[in-house]
Design a protein around this motif. Structure first.
Motif, PDB file in Angstrom:
ATOM      1  N   LEU A 124       8.237  43.413 101.132  1.00  0.00           N
ATOM      2  CA  LEU A 124       8.498  44.843 101.284  1.00  0.00           C
ATOM      3  C   LEU A 124      10.005  45.083 101.386  1.00  0.00           C
ATOM      4  N   GLN A 125      10.704  44.243 102.140  1.00  0.00           N
ATOM      5  CA  GLN A 125      12.163  44.358 102.240  1.00  0.00           C
ATOM      6  C   GLN A 125      12.825  44.128 100.885  1.00  0.00           C
TER       7      GLN A 125
ATOM      8  N   THR B 183      12.067  47.102  98.513  1.00  0.00           N
ATOM      9  CA  THR B 183      12.824  48.282  98.959  1.00  0.00           C
ATOM     10  C   THR B 183      14.293  48.145  98.585  1.00  0.00           C
ATOM     11  N   GLU B 184      14.844  46.947  98.747  1.00  0.00           N
ATOM     12  CA  GLU B 184      16.234  46.702  98.348  1.00  0.00           C
ATOM     13  C   GLU B 184      16.411  46.901  96.848  1.00  0.00           C
TER      14      GLU B 184
ATOM     15  N   GLN C 228      14.603  48.720  94.860  1.00  0.00           N
ATOM     16  CA  GLN C 228      14.481  50.150  94.580  1.00  0.00           C
ATOM     17  C   GLN C 228      15.761  50.893  94.963  1.00  0.00           C
ATOM     18  N   ASN C 229      16.321  50.573  96.117  1.00  0.00           N
ATOM     19  CA  ASN C 229      17.558  51.218  96.576  1.00  0.00           C
ATOM     20  C   ASN C 229      18.739  50.906  95.662  1.00  0.00           C
TER      21      ASN C 229
ATOM     22  N   VAL D 196       5.592  50.573  97.193  1.00  0.00           N
ATOM     23  CA  VAL D 196       6.951  50.884  96.745  1.00  0.00           C
ATOM     24  C   VAL D 196       6.948  51.424  95.316  1.00  0.00           C
TER      25      VAL D 196
END
Length: 143
Positions: A38-39, A42-43, A45-46, A70
Motif C-alpha cells: 500500500l505504501q 501510494t508512492e 501514485q503520488n 489505489v
C-alpha cells in the motif's frame, strides 16, 4: 560497526501503452505484506502514475485488494511463473516435471478456445491426482 543482513529488494516495472518499460522504483524491505505494498503503490501514485491497466503479481494475500484500493480499475493477474510454482506444491516430486510440461500447454495456447481445450485435457489427465491444480487454473482463466 555496520550490520549485515538479508533483505529483499522489490522492483516495480511499468510498461506504457507504447510498450516502453520503466523501472518505477526499488524498495528494500525485511518483510513484504499488504501494508508495505500500500505504501509502495501510494508512492507510485503520488509520483504521477495515474492508472494501471494490468497488474501482474506474485499471489501475496491481500495484494489484489491493495491494488484495487489505489488503482480501482486495474485488472490483477497472477504471474504465470508463480502460478506454476504454486501448482507444483500439490503434486509429488516425481510428477512435477510432467505436470509443469502439461501446464505449459495451457498458458502457451494461442486462443482462449485453445486454452479451454488444453485445460480440459490437463484436468482429464491430472484431476484424479491433483484436482486443486486444474481448479486454480480454471479460476485464473475463467474457463
Amino acid at each position: 560497526m555496520g550490520h549485515i543482513g538479508n533483505r529483499a529488494v522489490h522492483v516495480a516495472i511499468g510498461v506504457n501503452v507504447e510498450g516502453k518499460k520503466d523501472v518505477l522504483g526499488l524498495w528494500a524491505a525485511q518483510n513484504e505484506g499488504a501494508k508495505f505494498w500500500l505504501q509502495v503503490l501510494t508512492e507510485i501514485q503520488n509520483r504521477g502514475v495515474k492508472d494501471i491497466f494490468i497488474a501482474c503479481v506474485d499471489g501475496l494475500k491481500g495484494f489484489p485488494e491493495v491494488i484495487e484500493s489505489v488503482y480501482s480499475k486495474a485488472e490483477v493477474q497472477t504471474c504465470i511463473v508463480h502460478m506454476v510454482r504454486a501448482s507444483l506444491n500439490y503434486v509429488s516430486w516425481k510428477q512435477r516435471k510432467q505436470v509443469a510440461a502439461d501446464l505449459r500447454g495451457i498458458y502457451q495456447a494461442a486462443t482462449a478456445a485453445d486454452t479451454g481445450l488444453q485445460l480440459e485435457a490437463f484436468a482429464r489427465k491430472w484431476d484424479a491426482v491433483c484436482p486443486m491444480v486444474s481448479q486454480t487454473w480454471r479460476r485464473h482463466w475463467a474457463v
